[in-house]
Design a protein around this motif. Structure first.
Motif, PDB file in Angstrom:
ATOM      1  N   TRP A  95      -7.662  -1.326  -6.015  1.00 33.32           N
ATOM      2  CA  TRP A  95      -7.278  -0.753  -4.727  1.00 33.32           C
ATOM      3  C   TRP A  95      -8.032  -1.500  -3.629  1.00 33.32           C
ATOM      4  O   TRP A  95      -9.247  -1.465  -3.565  1.00 33.32           O
ATOM      5  CB  TRP A  95      -7.595   0.735  -4.675  1.00 33.32           C
ATOM      6  CG  TRP A  95      -7.148   1.381  -3.400  1.00 33.32           C
ATOM      7  CD1 TRP A  95      -7.895   1.651  -2.299  1.00 33.32           C
ATOM      8  CD2 TRP A  95      -5.821   1.826  -3.112  1.00 33.32           C
ATOM      9  NE1 TRP A  95      -7.122   2.227  -1.326  1.00 33.32           N
ATOM     10  CE2 TRP A  95      -5.833   2.352  -1.784  1.00 33.32           C
ATOM     11  CE3 TRP A  95      -4.611   1.827  -3.813  1.00 33.32           C
ATOM     12  CZ2 TRP A  95      -4.698   2.881  -1.178  1.00 33.32           C
ATOM     13  CZ3 TRP A  95      -3.482   2.357  -3.200  1.00 33.32           C
ATOM     14  CH2 TRP A  95      -3.532   2.881  -1.908  1.00 33.32           C
TER      15      TRP A  95
ATOM     16  N   ARG B 291      -7.630   2.645  -8.016  1.00 33.36           N
ATOM     17  CA  ARG B 291      -9.044   2.771  -7.627  1.00 33.36           C
ATOM     18  C   ARG B 291      -9.952   2.689  -8.851  1.00 33.36           C
ATOM     19  O   ARG B 291     -10.974   1.996  -8.841  1.00 33.36           O
ATOM     20  CB  ARG B 291      -9.273   4.092  -6.888  1.00 33.36           C
ATOM     21  CG  ARG B 291      -8.761   4.101  -5.451  1.00 33.36           C
ATOM     22  CD  ARG B 291      -9.169   5.375  -4.732  1.00 33.36           C
ATOM     23  NE  ARG B 291      -8.663   5.416  -3.385  1.00 33.36           N
ATOM     24  CZ  ARG B 291      -9.238   4.832  -2.334  1.00 33.36           C
ATOM     25  NH1 ARG B 291     -10.371   4.152  -2.498  1.00 33.36           N
ATOM     26  NH2 ARG B 291      -8.712   4.931  -1.131  1.00 33.36           N
TER      27      ARG B 291
ATOM     28  N   GLU C 245      -2.427   5.371  -6.528  1.00 33.05           N
ATOM     29  CA  GLU C 245      -3.701   5.065  -5.874  1.00 33.05           C
ATOM     30  C   GLU C 245      -4.900   5.365  -6.779  1.00 33.05           C
ATOM     31  O   GLU C 245      -5.819   4.543  -6.899  1.00 33.05           O
ATOM     32  CB  GLU C 245      -3.839   5.846  -4.570  1.00 33.05           C
ATOM     33  CG  GLU C 245      -5.148   5.566  -3.843  1.00 33.05           C
ATOM     34  CD  GLU C 245      -5.257   6.277  -2.506  1.00 33.05           C
ATOM     35  OE1 GLU C 245      -6.364   6.281  -1.934  1.00 33.05           O
ATOM     36  OE2 GLU C 245      -4.238   6.836  -2.026  1.00 33.05           O
TER      37      GLU C 245
ATOM     38  N   LYS D 112       0.838  -1.206   0.000  1.00 33.56           N
ATOM     39  CA  LYS D 112       0.000   0.000   0.000  1.00 33.56           C
ATOM     40  C   LYS D 112       0.870   1.252   0.000  1.00 33.56           C
ATOM     41  O   LYS D 112       0.634   2.186  -0.787  1.00 33.56           O
ATOM     42  CB  LYS D 112      -0.924   0.005   1.216  1.00 33.56           C
ATOM     43  CG  LYS D 112      -1.755   1.278   1.330  1.00 33.56           C
ATOM     44  CD  LYS D 112      -2.593   1.307   2.594  1.00 33.56           C
ATOM     45  CE  LYS D 112      -3.373   2.617   2.694  1.00 33.56           C
ATOM     46  NZ  LYS D 112      -4.180   2.683   3.945  1.00 33.56           N
TER      47      LYS D 112
ATOM     48  N   VAL E 285       1.156   4.325  -2.781  1.00 39.35           N
ATOM     49  CA  VAL E 285       0.936   5.732  -2.419  1.00 39.35           C
ATOM     50  C   VAL E 285       2.160   6.566  -2.784  1.00 39.35           C
ATOM     51  O   VAL E 285       2.045   7.647  -3.370  1.00 39.35           O
ATOM     52  CB  VAL E 285       0.618   5.846  -0.917  1.00 39.35           C
ATOM     53  CG1 VAL E 285       0.600   7.317  -0.484  1.00 39.35           C
ATOM     54  CG2 VAL E 285      -0.727   5.193  -0.600  1.00 39.35           C
TER      55      VAL E 285
ATOM     56  N   TRP F 159      -7.326  -1.368  -0.133  1.00 35.20           N
ATOM     57  CA  TRP F 159      -6.904  -0.975   1.200  1.00 35.20           C
ATOM     58  C   TRP F 159      -7.881  -0.042   1.928  1.00 35.20           C
ATOM     59  O   TRP F 159      -7.493   0.642   2.854  1.00 35.20           O
ATOM     60  CB  TRP F 159      -5.520  -0.344   1.130  1.00 35.20           C
ATOM     61  CG  TRP F 159      -4.485  -1.349   0.759  1.00 35.20           C
ATOM     62  CD1 TRP F 159      -3.903  -2.262   1.574  1.00 35.20           C
ATOM     63  CD2 TRP F 159      -3.904  -1.557  -0.537  1.00 35.20           C
ATOM     64  NE1 TRP F 159      -2.990  -3.032   0.890  1.00 35.20           N
ATOM     65  CE2 TRP F 159      -2.971  -2.622  -0.413  1.00 35.20           C
ATOM     66  CE3 TRP F 159      -4.067  -0.960  -1.785  1.00 35.20           C
ATOM     67  CZ2 TRP F 159      -2.213  -3.085  -1.492  1.00 35.20           C
ATOM     68  CZ3 TRP F 159      -3.331  -1.429  -2.841  1.00 35.20           C
ATOM     69  CH2 TRP F 159      -2.410  -2.477  -2.706  1.00 35.20           C
TER      70      TRP F 159
END
Length: 516
Positions: A513, A508, A504, A495, A499, A515
């Motif tokens: 994604w 998404r 990210e 993760k 980032v 997390w």
């Protein structure tokens, strides 16, 4: 043997120091003996490292000579294009390409060669009609469908300019795209704010759907009316709206017309889609000392259907094949297991590499994968890269050894993480990934990315040889190093890596994604 000699010297000096002490020789003399002992130990370690360096460079010289004299990468790529043509996943051509490389690996002497079958949502274009103009005066526009668009679509509506097609373009007026057909640039427009980060075409299609558009028209950045294809779906599932591409000049004309007044568009398309079968091709050399530690060496074999895919990814796939041939020709028995993998389905959403990782997770062998090296459009590299900085010392050692053999290779290293190639499923499971850096591709080759001009004439034989020899050295170095410095990352560390590399948003949009 070198270690045993070092141990013998250490024991000899220990015995000597005890004798000196027993004879009550002065403290200064004892201190001097200890200094000599320490110096000898350090010298032995230096000699051991020097021997390892010499062994590495000896192997690299053998690899270098073999590839320069006997490489088949260029010839086999040309032969496959002549015999097969494009290599679209799920198509008859794709199946022929899978069999071609399977037979080739067998001919190279691999005993462990296997197909890894997996199901895909196959897609193939049939017809497309795009018309644009003022109300009541629509004119045909040359366009090509993007993959994973609907089997059948017939939509019409106002054409609106959404700039770069990024989230910020929609957020400025969230209702603007609702019920419309949107026009957006594939690449960033010249007047984009400094620091603007572009998105993959599939992410732009996902944004159009998110904001209620009926369809999306993306325009290329390459002059000359070049049409680009590729998947418009991050997941590989069919889109709910049509997505297509027009040329740069046409895109700019449409932007100008929209600025002058209302423009309408109609899109009619038909495509074929359904469950199809594809196969990764895997050739294995079992490790002599660490058989349960595995290096995966991959490149995607598949291409789009507008061209034979000479650059994308004939360059990478047939270089991987020739790396495999080189190891067999030299009789290399690496410490770790090496799997040379030709992935299918990369262009449709990394389907083959996802299937490979999923199978490894299912059968409990994912932890055996210590590194994944990916070669996608790799050509005449000058260095290496890895996703993690912790690999720098090892990669630089390998790179500098390669550079001593041929100074045209610079042995540089960079740490970076990106998406949209077959390393991604491995990286998202915490497996260290990397490959070649500083590849050389002509502007003509880059302009023909996913286009009908991606032909064999763009390929340079010597540059392919350079890819094979330097990347074979990287594979050898990784497979034979005493210890790979970077271990598999934890979920939290993955993760943070995403980032830190600003990935990210794209993950998404693609539904990857995990997390939240």
């Amino acid at each position: 043997m070198k270690l045993e000699k070092t141990r013998f010297k250490v024991k000899s000096y220990i015995r000597a120091s005890k004798l000196i002490k027993h004879m009550r020789i002065s403290y200064i003399m004892k201190k001097g003996s200890f200094t000599l002992l320490l110096f000898t130990c350090l010298l032995s370690r230096h000699n051991l490292f020097a021997q390892q360096q010499a062994d590495l460079e000896t192997a690299f010289r053998q690899i270098n000579a073999e590839v320069l004299s006997h490489s088949e990468a260029y010839v086999r790529l040309g032969e496959s294009i002549q015999q097969i043509g494009h290599r679209l996943t799920g198509s008859p051509n794709g199946a022929k390409a899978e069999q071609y490389v399977f037979d080739l690996l067998k001919a190279y002497g691999f005993e462990e060669v296997a197909f890894q079958p997996f199901a895909i949502n196959g897609w193939a274009r049939e017809s497309l009609d795009l018309r644009v103009g003022s109300p009541g005066n629509l004119q045909p526009v040359k366009a090509v469908a993007l993959a994973s668009t609907p089997v059948s679509a017939q939509v019409s509506g106002e054409l609106v300019d959404m700039g770069n097609g990024l989230e910020s373009d929609y957020a400025a007026n969230p209702e603007r795209a609702q019920g419309k057909i949107v026009l957006a640039a594939l690449h960033l427009l010249p007047n984009s704010p400094q620091g603007t980060k572009n998105l993959h075409r599939s992410a732009k299609a996902a944004l159009a759907i998110k904001y209620g558009a009926k369809g999306i028209i993306l325009f290329n950045s390459v002059a000359g009316g070049t049409l680009l294809t590729g998947t418009a779906s991050i997941t590989g599932d069919l889109l709910t709206i049509p997505a297509l591409c027009v040329g740069l000049e046409e895109g700019n004309r449409l932007k100008a017309r929209i600025a002058e007044g209302r423009q309408e568009a109609t899109i009619e398309m038909k495509n074929k889609a359904g469950k199809m079968q594809a196969r990764n091709v895997i050739a294995r050399i079992t490790g002599s000392e660490l058989p349960n530690e595995k290096i995966v060496v991959g490149g995607h074999l598949d291409s789009w259907d507008l061209s034979p895919g000479a650059v994308d990814n004939g360059l990478g796939a047939f270089s991987v094949l020739d790396m495999a041939r080189t190891f067999m020709a030299l009789g290399i028995k690496p410490k770790r297991t090496i799997e040379f993998v030709l992935f299918m389905g990369e262009e449709q959403g990394l389907l083959g590499s996802k299937a490979y990782v999923q199978q490894a997770m299912s059968n409990g062998t994912l932890d055996q994968i210590r590194f994944m090296l990916n070669f996608d459009m790799t050509n005449d590299p000058k260095g290496f890269y890895a996703t993690l900085e912790g690999n720098r010392a090892l990669f630089e050692e390998i790179g500098h050894s390669a550079a001593r053999i041929d100074t045209t290779f610079k042995g540089t290293f960079s740490a970076t993480a990106g998406l949209y190639s077959d390393h991604q499923p491995f990286m998202l499971q915490g497996i260290p990934t990397g490959g070649a850096d500083g590849s050389t591709l002509s502007r003509e080759a880059l302009n023909c990315y996913h286009a009908d001009c991606d032909v064999f004439e763009l390929v340079n034989e010597q540059q392919m040889k350079n890819t094979v020899r330097f990347c074979s050295m990287l594979v050898y170095g990784l497979a034979n190093t005493n210890e790979i410095p970077v271990k598999r990352l934890s979920d939290a560390e993955v993760k943070q890596l995403m980032v830190d590399n600003n990935l990210e948003e794209a993950l998404r949009l693609g539904g990857d994604w995990r997390w939240d």
